[in-house]
Design a protein around this motif. Structure first.
Motif, PDB file in Angstrom:
ATOM      1  N   LEU A 105      20.555  14.600   8.542  1.00  0.00           N
ATOM      2  CA  LEU A 105      20.226  15.638   9.418  1.00  0.00           C
ATOM      3  C   LEU A 105      20.866  16.725   8.851  1.00  0.00           C
ATOM      4  CD1 LEU A 105      21.630  13.977  12.871  1.00  0.00           C
ATOM      5  CD2 LEU A 105      19.166  14.114  11.793  1.00  0.00           C
ATOM      6  N   PRO A 106      20.233  17.970   9.284  1.00  0.00           N
ATOM      7  CA  PRO A 106      20.962  19.295   8.498  1.00  0.00           C
ATOM      8  C   PRO A 106      21.983  19.903   9.304  1.00  0.00           C
ATOM      9  CG  PRO A 106      19.013  19.509   9.922  1.00  0.00           C
ATOM     10  CD  PRO A 106      18.971  18.200   9.966  1.00  0.00           C
ATOM     11  N   LEU A 107      22.877  20.568   8.847  1.00  0.00           N
ATOM     12  CA  LEU A 107      23.928  20.991   9.639  1.00  0.00           C
ATOM     13  C   LEU A 107      23.124  21.974  10.693  1.00  0.00           C
ATOM     14  CD1 LEU A 107      26.221  22.487   6.860  1.00  0.00           C
ATOM     15  CD2 LEU A 107      26.593  20.463   8.102  1.00  0.00           C
ATOM     16  N   ALA A 108      24.141  21.891  12.058  1.00  0.00           N
ATOM     17  CA  ALA A 108      23.598  22.804  13.413  1.00  0.00           C
ATOM     18  C   ALA A 108      23.539  24.044  12.785  1.00  0.00           C
ATOM     19  CB  ALA A 108      25.061  22.415  14.261  1.00  0.00           C
ATOM     20  N   SER A 109      22.629  24.722  13.590  1.00  0.00           N
ATOM     21  CA  SER A 109      22.216  26.015  13.269  1.00  0.00           C
ATOM     22  C   SER A 109      22.259  26.782  14.353  1.00  0.00           C
ATOM     23  CB  SER A 109      20.765  26.031  12.700  1.00  0.00           C
ATOM     24  OG  SER A 109      19.922  25.394  13.854  1.00  0.00           O
ATOM     25  N   TRP A 110      22.970  26.590  15.475  1.00  0.00           N
ATOM     26  CA  TRP A 110      23.066  27.423  16.793  1.00  0.00           C
ATOM     27  C   TRP A 110      24.038  28.853  16.389  1.00  0.00           C
ATOM     28  CZ3 TRP A 110      24.337  22.241  17.348  1.00  0.00           C
ATOM     29  CH2 TRP A 110      25.657  21.749  17.523  1.00  0.00           C
ATOM     30  N   ASP A 111      23.931  29.681  17.041  1.00  0.00           N
ATOM     31  CA  ASP A 111      24.769  30.670  16.989  1.00  0.00           C
ATOM     32  C   ASP A 111      26.128  30.531  17.642  1.00  0.00           C
ATOM     33  OD1 ASP A 111      25.617  33.284  16.823  1.00  0.00           O
ATOM     34  OD2 ASP A 111      24.504  34.367  18.147  1.00  0.00           O
ATOM     35  N   MET A 112      27.068  31.127  16.815  1.00  0.00           N
ATOM     36  CA  MET A 112      28.490  30.697  17.152  1.00  0.00           C
ATOM     37  C   MET A 112      29.007  32.023  18.158  1.00  0.00           C
ATOM     38  SD  MET A 112      29.530  27.680  16.290  1.00  0.00           S
ATOM     39  CE  MET A 112      31.093  27.764  16.417  1.00  0.00           C
ATOM     40  N   GLY A 113      28.200  32.903  18.222  1.00  0.00           N
ATOM     41  CA  GLY A 113      28.724  34.068  19.150  1.00  0.00           C
ATOM     42  C   GLY A 113      29.204  35.273  18.330  1.00  0.00           C
ATOM     43  N   ASP A 114      29.520  35.151  16.972  1.00  0.00           N
ATOM     44  CA  ASP A 114      30.209  36.076  16.188  1.00  0.00           C
ATOM     45  C   ASP A 114      29.043  36.381  14.896  1.00  0.00           C
ATOM     46  OD1 ASP A 114      30.302  33.709  14.583  1.00  0.00           O
ATOM     47  OD2 ASP A 114      32.410  33.909  13.936  1.00  0.00           O
ATOM     48  N   GLY A 115      27.647  36.010  15.264  1.00  0.00           N
ATOM     49  CA  GLY A 115      26.850  36.463  14.057  1.00  0.00           C
ATOM     50  C   GLY A 115      26.552  35.280  13.030  1.00  0.00           C
TER      51      GLY A 115
END
Length: 508
Positions: A377-387
């Motif tokens: 699986l690819p690494l997660a890509s959601w936004d962490m809130g700091d760009g």
């Protein structure tokens, strides 16, 4: 007299140096001799503990195979929050930072392989603690103590959990270490009490479940009459680090606490059963969380994570203070107004622990994260809130490629092993029943030594069902404690049988 002995020793050492005894002329140094004898000593030790040695070596080989099959490490959704904190430490609003502190310590090496190795060593150490406690302190035969340690050392899901970037292995290791110290010392001195308190503080800083664990340990020490000084030392040693962390947390989040999401997580539990027609005195804000029973999402965790969660109606940052306050107030009112419905939901989730099979729960995606998968699986890509994206935290920590690879044939070996070798919930329930039976026999002594691991194991299984939702990974930290409780119960029964037999022979 002590000073005279020191002077004699110093004089002897000086004379030996003058006579050349420190040179390697007449023979090897004592240290070198001991090092050369070490393989023989290890062989002798293994010979005295043959069954356990075989199980321990099997556990080590399985863990090495998992590391070779899924390098550099595996990830869960929460992994990236822990890594985000480890890269730039700050008090995380949802989870205490204890596990991230471990990652901070290991970060200079930029090696997820090292992180996985440390966690696998913790798993092996827990098995060793179970064996040593039951063998040396509780009098079980070698094969019996080895059998009790086997679920910790050989369970495939335990091994997979150790291969994940998650706090559970560290938490379990800290709790089992504290329990082992207390079981090893009937009346712990201040040094042992200090070590126990610091271990429990670290456990509390790793997962909020560390608080009920601390309470359980203190209750055990009181009923076992270990002494008020030891109790006080444990309490202070646990309180000081956690108070320091809460102070740091309050400076960022304005709340003297370990986390700022307790109300939101409790809403996950209440969401499953809450019926606003039965809950009086709801505020206008709390009515935003009302959902008709027929329109609810299927899982408790949907109340937090699903995009259609009613929490989205509360205007605030996700897990913000207003959202947390409203969710907590609504949930407490729901539990108070519907105690029967609440207990039913808790009982159903608690019962999931003891099934023979392992059905998909709470959903397919989460379930697969606890499996050795054949897909990269690819690494997660959601936004962490700091760009930044979630996967960026892993790349930065590793300072290189961090994506999990599937390497055959090693991955295939552990996948096949996982399909066959794990502790079914029914057997875990059996261990707890054996421990409970031993405690009943020792009721005059408040259950004896088995009270500590049994109460901690049961509490660790019950707490998630009571506060959030059942999850398979929440079960595993309770396993070594359940094994300890069952082993202690069996050992106490065998000892009483031997004592009665000896008394009968002496009376003839």
């Amino acid at each position: 007299m002590r000073d005279g002995a020191v002077e004699q020793a110093a004089g002897a050492a000086e004379s030996a140096h003058e006579n050349g005894a420190g040179d390697d002329v007449d023979g090897p140094r004592p240290g070198a001799s001991r090092l050369r004898d070490l393989p023989g000593e290890l062989r002798a030790l293994a010979g005295r503990h043959r069954v356990f040695t075989v199980i321990l070596v099997m556990g080590a080989l399985l863990r090495a195979t998992a590391m070779l099959g899924y390098p550099p490490i595996m990830y869960f959704n929460d992994s990236f929050d822990y890594l985000h904190v480890a890269n730039d430490p700050y008090p995380h609003p949802l989870r205490p930072d204890g596990y991230s502190f471990l990652l901070v310590i290991l970060r200079p090496f930029h090696s997820f392989v090292l992180v996985a190795a440390v966690q696998h060593l913790m798993g092996l150490a827990m098995g060793l603690m179970v064996y040593a406690t039951l063998r040396r302190r509780m009098g079980l035969p070698g094969w019996g103590a080895a059998l009790a340690a086997a679920p910790v050392l050989l369970d495939a899901y335990q091994i997979q959990l150790e291969q994940l970037v998650l706090s559970d292995t560290l938490f379990a290791f800290l709790v089992v270490s504290a329990a082992t110290l207390l079981l090893w010392h009937d009346r712990p001195g201040w040094r042992v009490a200090l070590a126990v308190g610091l271990l429990l503080a670290a456990a509390w800083l790793t997962r909020t479940l560390g608080l009920p664990v601390l309470v359980g340990v203190l209750v055990f020490m009181v009923v076992r009459r270990t002494g008020w000084r030891a109790v006080a030392v444990v309490l202070v040693a646990a309180a000081v680090p956690t108070a320091a962390y809460m102070t740091w947390f309050s400076q960022t989040h304005g709340k003297f606490a370990m986390t700022a999401g307790d109300g939101v997580f409790l809403f996950a539990r209440a969401y499953k059963f809450a019926d606003c027609h039965k809950i009086p005195n709801l505020t206008v804000d709390e009515t935003l969380l009302c959902v008709q029973p027929g329109h609810k999402l299927p899982y408790s965790q949907d109340g937090i994570w699903n995009r259609r969660s009613p929490l989205k109606r509360v205007t605030d940052l996700r897990f913000g203070p207003r959202q947390n306050e409203i969710a907590g107030g609504f949930s407490r009112k729901a539990i108070k107004a519907q105690p029967g419905d609440y207990l039913k939901v808790v009982a159903l989730d608690f019962a999931r622990t003891f099934r023979w099979d392992r059905p998909v729960f709470p959903d397919e995606k989460t379930y697969r994260m606890y499996e050795f998968d054949r897909t990269e699986l690819p690494l997660a890509s959601w936004d962490m809130g700091d760009g930044t994206r979630a996967g960026d935290a892993a790349l930065r920590y590793e300072a290189g490629p961090a994506r999990t690879r599937v390497v055959e044939p090693f991955a295939g070996i552990v996948r096949g092993y996982q399909s066959l070798a794990h502790l079914p919930g029914v057997l875990l329930g059996g261990l707890l029943l054996v421990g409970l039976a031993g405690m009943v026999r020792m009721w005059r002594r408040f259950g004896g030594a088995a009270f500590l691991p049994w109460s901690l194991a049961t509490g660790l299984l019950l707490a998630p069902a009571a506060t959030v939702e059942f999850d398979y990974r929440y079960v595993l930290p309770a396993v070594p404690l359940a094994c300890l409780a069952a082993g202690i119960a069996v050992g106490q029964y065998a000892l009483s049988r031997r004592n009665r037999s000896t008394s009968a022979r002496s009376s003839l």
